[in-house]
Structure formats: structure tokens, C-alpha cells
Design a protein around this motif. Sequence first.
Motif, PDB file in Angstrom:
ATOM      1  N   ALA A 163      -0.252   4.013   5.976  1.00 22.18           N
ATOM      2  CA  ALA A 163       0.774   4.982   5.592  1.00 22.18           C
ATOM      3  C   ALA A 163       2.194   4.522   5.910  1.00 22.18           C
ATOM      4  O   ALA A 163       3.153   5.213   5.548  1.00 22.18           O
ATOM      5  CB  ALA A 163       0.507   6.314   6.308  1.00 22.18           C
ATOM      6  N   ASN A 217       0.112  14.454  -0.831  1.00 28.86           N
ATOM      7  CA  ASN A 217      -0.902  13.449  -1.124  1.00 28.86           C
ATOM      8  C   ASN A 217      -2.253  14.151  -1.028  1.00 28.86           C
ATOM      9  O   ASN A 217      -2.818  14.293   0.044  1.00 28.86           O
ATOM     10  CB  ASN A 217      -0.823  12.281  -0.142  1.00 28.86           C
ATOM     11  CG  ASN A 217      -1.744  11.147  -0.531  1.00 28.86           C
ATOM     12  OD1 ASN A 217      -2.891  11.372  -0.908  1.00 28.86           O
ATOM     13  ND2 ASN A 217      -1.258   9.928  -0.425  1.00 28.86           N
ATOM     14  N   GLY A 250       9.635   2.129   4.743  1.00 30.40           N
ATOM     15  CA  GLY A 250       8.782   3.221   5.195  1.00 30.40           C
ATOM     16  C   GLY A 250       8.921   3.508   6.678  1.00 30.40           C
ATOM     17  O   GLY A 250       9.648   2.822   7.411  1.00 30.40           O
ATOM     18  N   SER A 306       3.738   2.117   4.580  1.00 30.70           N
ATOM     19  CA  SER A 306       4.338   1.737   3.310  1.00 30.70           C
ATOM     20  C   SER A 306       5.127   0.428   3.418  1.00 30.70           C
ATOM     21  O   SER A 306       4.794  -0.440   4.221  1.00 30.70           O
ATOM     22  CB  SER A 306       5.216   2.878   2.787  1.00 30.70           C
ATOM     23  OG  SER A 306       5.678   2.613   1.482  1.00 30.70           O
ATOM     24  N   ASN A 321      -3.691   7.360   2.050  1.00 30.49           N
ATOM     25  CA  ASN A 321      -2.460   7.006   2.763  1.00 30.49           C
ATOM     26  C   ASN A 321      -2.732   7.113   4.262  1.00 30.49           C
ATOM     27  O   ASN A 321      -2.129   7.906   4.979  1.00 30.49           O
ATOM     28  CB  ASN A 321      -1.311   7.940   2.350  1.00 30.49           C
ATOM     29  CG  ASN A 321       0.040   7.331   2.605  1.00 30.49           C
ATOM     30  OD1 ASN A 321       0.256   6.137   2.386  1.00 30.49           O
ATOM     31  ND2 ASN A 321       0.980   8.136   3.061  1.00 30.49           N
ATOM     32  N   ASP A 331       1.667  12.577   3.971  1.00 34.25           N
ATOM     33  CA  ASP A 331       2.272  12.640   2.651  1.00 34.25           C
ATOM     34  C   ASP A 331       3.453  11.671   2.586  1.00 34.25           C
ATOM     35  O   ASP A 331       4.253  11.603   3.514  1.00 34.25           O
ATOM     36  CB  ASP A 331       2.771  14.057   2.361  1.00 34.25           C
ATOM     37  CG  ASP A 331       1.660  15.093   2.478  1.00 34.25           C
ATOM     38  OD1 ASP A 331       1.943  16.172   3.044  1.00 34.25           O
ATOM     39  OD2 ASP A 331       0.547  14.823   2.040  1.00 34.25           O
ATOM     40  N   GLU A 332       3.561  10.934   1.500  1.00 28.04           N
ATOM     41  CA  GLU A 332       4.642   9.994   1.334  1.00 28.04           C
ATOM     42  C   GLU A 332       5.988  10.723   1.254  1.00 28.04           C
ATOM     43  O   GLU A 332       6.065  11.864   0.815  1.00 28.04           O
ATOM     44  CB  GLU A 332       4.441   9.153   0.076  1.00 28.04           C
ATOM     45  CG  GLU A 332       3.220   8.248   0.117  1.00 28.04           C
ATOM     46  CD  GLU A 332       1.973   8.902  -0.431  1.00 28.04           C
ATOM     47  OE1 GLU A 332       1.826  10.133  -0.244  1.00 28.04           O
ATOM     48  OE2 GLU A 332       1.152   8.196  -1.043  1.00 28.04           O
ATOM     49  N   CYS A 361       0.750   0.149  -2.717  1.00 33.82           N
ATOM     50  CA  CYS A 361       1.215   1.234  -1.853  1.00 33.82           C
ATOM     51  C   CYS A 361       2.223   0.744  -0.811  1.00 33.82           C
ATOM     52  O   CYS A 361       2.525   1.452   0.140  1.00 33.82           O
ATOM     53  CB  CYS A 361       0.038   1.906  -1.164  1.00 33.82           C
ATOM     54  SG  CYS A 361      -1.140   2.637  -2.322  1.00 33.82           S
TER      55      CYS A 361
END
Length: 676
Positions: free
Chosen positions: A274, A223, A280, A276, A228, A212-213, A310
Amino acid sequence: MTTQTPEKTLETGRPWPLGSRWDGAGVNFALFSAHAARVELCLFDGGQERRLTLPGRTDQIWHGYLPGARPGLRYGYRVYGPEEGKACAAVPGNRFAPQHLLLDPYARELAGDRQLFQADSGTGAAPAWALLTSRVADPTSFDWGNDAPPDIPLADSVIYEIHVKGATQMHPDVPEAQRGTYAGLTSPAMLQHFKKLGVTALELLPVHAFIDEPRLASSGLKNYWGYNTLAFFAPESRYAGGEQPVIDEFRTMVRTLHREGIEIILDVVFNHTAESDESGPTLSFRGIDNVSYYRLPADDPMRYENFSGCGNTLNLTHPRVLQLVMDALRYWVEEMHIDGFRFDLATALTRESAFLAAIRQDPVLQRVKLIAEPWDLGMDGYRLGRFPPGWSEWNDRFRDDVRAFWLTGEAGIGALAQRLAGSSEVFRHDGRLPQAGINFITAHDGFTLRDLVSYRHKHNAANGEGNRDGHSHNFSSNCGVEGDSDDPVVNECRRRLQRALLATLFAAQGVPMLQGGDEIGRTQRGNNNAYCQDNPLTWIDWTRVDSELFDFTAGLIALRKRLPHLRRRAWLTGRSAACGRRDVIWLHAEGREMRQDDWQATPSGVQQNMLGCLLDDAAGKLLLLFNRGADAQNFVLPTGRWQMLCDTAADVPFAERSMCGCTTLAGRSVQWLRQD
């Protein structure tokens, strides 16, 4: 599986295969990093971390062999960059950070807490994800028996897009322990549903391990869709029931569905990861070799090119990154028995890379279904119809034109005819077949079918983005009332439009795709971007089933399977064949062939509401009639007696009856008629 205490020193081992591989006596570890100065293998046994420097380096592959190690061993990597003044130290874009424990890009299994960004800020303790590790998998733990792929031709396929959790989380007839899991998809209740509906393939939203972001986690959201990806080889563990290893539960699902003649297509996300953007987390690729794994702007290599929207884009122009993708795809086919893939934002994979060429020559991947989402967010990103032979593509032009024809009047009968004919102006090149187009009315991204005829506007406030997310132009209609209504006139309008949309989908040349739950009236209350809603809003509510709509959808699929006219392996031409037949004739409501001016709107802008499509082949004649007007209209039939197969407006839509001369189409309806 319990682990056996390995030796404390590493042997040199070998640089292949990449990842961790148990040979019965120990485990070989191999990791690609072109710019690292040192790589430590970190082992976790009994809660303690033990670090061993990988002793071998061959062609930018760091490797070592650990005698006595066995499946179940948890491990990760710490990767060190060169010191200042050393070779590669000044390479722009390096982001080595040995304080971060990194996942193996080739990990088949993950272990540990995946709830990111929940550090104890008061004590300075390590965040929960610091002990997220890779785990050595057992390649011999599963017996496939006599499993074989159903190998259903694309022309005969009916794809059903579904979310593993959302499909069964609220199903009362799925055992509680199996709800939301791979095992739940093969429960008797779900198998009965798939078989009765008649679909031939399940297209699963992403099942690669994902996270999950940060923004979602901090807002109490998740998410849900899974776009992701954290690990391209590891099946997502949150969809496992826990009665057997995650990999084995996934394989059992595949084996069971294959026995029922149902294929599995995976929605895969190789366009980004994921990790990002530059703000991130460092979880794997970024800390292993940022410069190699990601596309970086030449003028600012501490940022990322972002064709995915993303935060980053994987760099498939690098041979080792391309190898990662190809190895992952072959793994899912050879060791997990997957039947095909739908590639999210597939254009991002093709930019200046050899991806398409690599796929085309690969002996394993040539035999599975390959479906592209033919766009990304970069320049010249929309590439519908530009993929090569052997590929199918999500046909968003079908989605938009069919919606616009039935719901808003923004598309006319000419656009409808093009979509019914398989969008030949888009896909007919280089020997491609009508099955190059994957036709759909709705998908996970957007309104459900019920919402498409119940809402003019998106209602995404629950996503926490001020209703700015999601498409604003959906070619939808609310039939006069926004949302649920008790008005019988409104509900009858919605009933007819849903049936007409479905009848158009299953009448068109190409491959139909149905969104899971549309056949029973699933609603998301007008949310057309429910990617972060892991709750009853997105789960299929099996206690509120529109059984009439289900029976209608199943009836259409059964008819499509009976009628070879709708599953052609060749393009419609309109020209006479050697036998004297014309494979398609477009008909006016007066019963004559359409003339050039019939396709145009009148000088006052009025468009025709009715169209007939006469298909003629060795199996006989099939007549498809469409009336998008609100009022009933007559349609003069071609000569001879006709058998009504389907009338979407009728209370009993599949009641066959013989007729000739003329038929009356109710408002907003479709009829299918046959003449042998």
C-alpha cells in the motif's frame, strides 16, 4: 485483552521469531533492517508514546525483550538511517524517515484509525494515520476444537469467488450486526446458500489489512476489492462485527465453514504494498529498509520498478523479503487453518527469485491449494502454463475463448474443444494434471455474468477515470439492447446464453470457478472495473434473486459431482485404451466423427455452430452437445438409447428422458446425455 504496564527498559531478547511474540512473561520484539543505524520501539499505553531503543542487533535483526508486556500492547517503530559519512549513509534508495511511526511487517493485529490522508491542513496537526499502530496478539486465545481441513481433491472442487462484505451486506436474512462481516458468511442463510449451490471452496477477495489509496479517499471512493495490502499477517478489521477479536472472528468463520465441508482459499497480494510509488505514504517497509524490501531501478533507485501497476514491486530476490512471504503463508495455514491461496499477479513474485523453489520444498505449503494469476505488467509477464507441478493457474484463455465462441463468434469449435479438454496444449507438461487449469467465465475483475450478456461496452464513469479504466475488449454481447430491457426476445436470448456459458464451464476438464452472485443474476450496471465501488453497485442484492438461474446452476454442479467423466485425473488422448474405449471422440452434427476439414471455416468464412464431445470411461458414455447458432438444429446421436440429463434451453432443464436416433438442440443451447 487489557495490557499490563511493562518494564521501562528493554532486555536484549533474541532475533527470532520476527515480529512481536508473547511468552507469558513478556514480549520479544524483532525487526529486520539491513541498513538502519538505530531502531526505536514505540509503545502506546494510556494515549502516550514511550520510545525505547532496541538494544540487540544480530545478523541485521534488531531485537529487544520487554518484561511484563502482554497481548493488547500497541506499538510501532521509528527507524533511523546512518548519518552522512557513516557506513550505508550513501546507499542509493534509502528512505529512512524517523518522523513516521512504522507498522511491524509481522503484526498480527492493527489498532487505530486507518483512514489515511485526512490531516488537519489548517492547523498542521498530525494526520489521522500517525497513530495507526501494531498490536501484540494473544496466540492462545482461540480453541479450534477438532477442526480439520476438508481436504477436497482439486478434481472434485468447485470454487466460489466472493467478497466478504459484498456477499452479506444486503442480505435480509443475515442478522444486521453480522452483515458485511466474517461472521455473516457463516450465518444460517449463507451456509444454506453455499450448501444448496454445491460449491466446495470459498475464494475470498483480499482479507489482509489494507487501506484506501489517496486518490480514492479524496474522491469519496474506497478500495473495495482490497488489493492494497498494509499488513500481510493481519486480517482486515473492517470485516469484523466487533463481538470478538478480529482474529478470533476470522478463525470462527474458518472453523464453521470447515464443519460444513467448505474450504477457504485466500486471494493474497504479495506483488506490491500500500505504500505505492515514490509519492506514496511511508507506513512500514519503505521507512524500515526501502532498499531491501522493494525492487528499485538501477539507474534511478529513488523510484520503483512497477510490475504490479500499483506503484511498487516487492523484492522477493532478497532472502528476508522472501522469508516474510513464506512466514505469512505458513501463518495463515498453521494458525488460521486456511486451505489454499490464489496469488495476485503471481509472475511478479517469481522474477529472479527463489519463490517457486521455496514453495515447492515447504512441508506446510505443499499440502494446500496453490493458484497463480499467471501474469504481471512487466516484460514477459504473461506466463500462462509456465508454472511448475503443484500449481494451478487462472485460465484466461478459457474465459476468452468460451466467451468468444458463444457471444461474438470470434472463436470457433476448435477453440471450444481445446477448452473443454482442459487446455492440454497449455498445461500438459512436467506431469501436470487437468486440474492445473482454473476455468472461469467471469471473475471480480470484469463483467458479471448477467452484464456479460447485457452490455457490449463498459460503463465505468462512476470510477472517476473518464471510462478509460477496465478492459475494452470483453467478448461480450448485449443481445441487441445495451443494459436492461423489457423485450422478451432480448431477455430470452440472455437467459439462454447465461445457461450455455455455465453449462460449458461445468462441462470442461479442469477446476471450475464461479463468481459470487452470478448464479442469481447479479449486475454491476455494466461497470467492469468496480474496484472502488463499495456500495450497492457491487454488493449482492438478495432481494432481486433470479431463482431459476440459481436452481439451474446448482443443478449443473450436482450433475458434475455425479459424473466422473468431467472430473478426470488424466488427460484426454483420443486414443483407444486397453479396454478398447477411446476416452474422447469429437462428433459432427451428422453423427460421424469430425474430420480435419470440419474444424475449419468454409471458404466464405462461415464457421460451424455445432459440436459434440463423446466421453467414454468405466462409468459409461457422456455426450456433450453444443449449438451456438440462433436457430434450432438436429444432432444425430450415436447408436443406442441415451438419457437426457440436461437441456439448457428447456423450461425444466434437468427433466431426464430417454431418446435415440436424433435430438434437436434449440438455438444457443447445450445438452448433456448419458449412456450406461
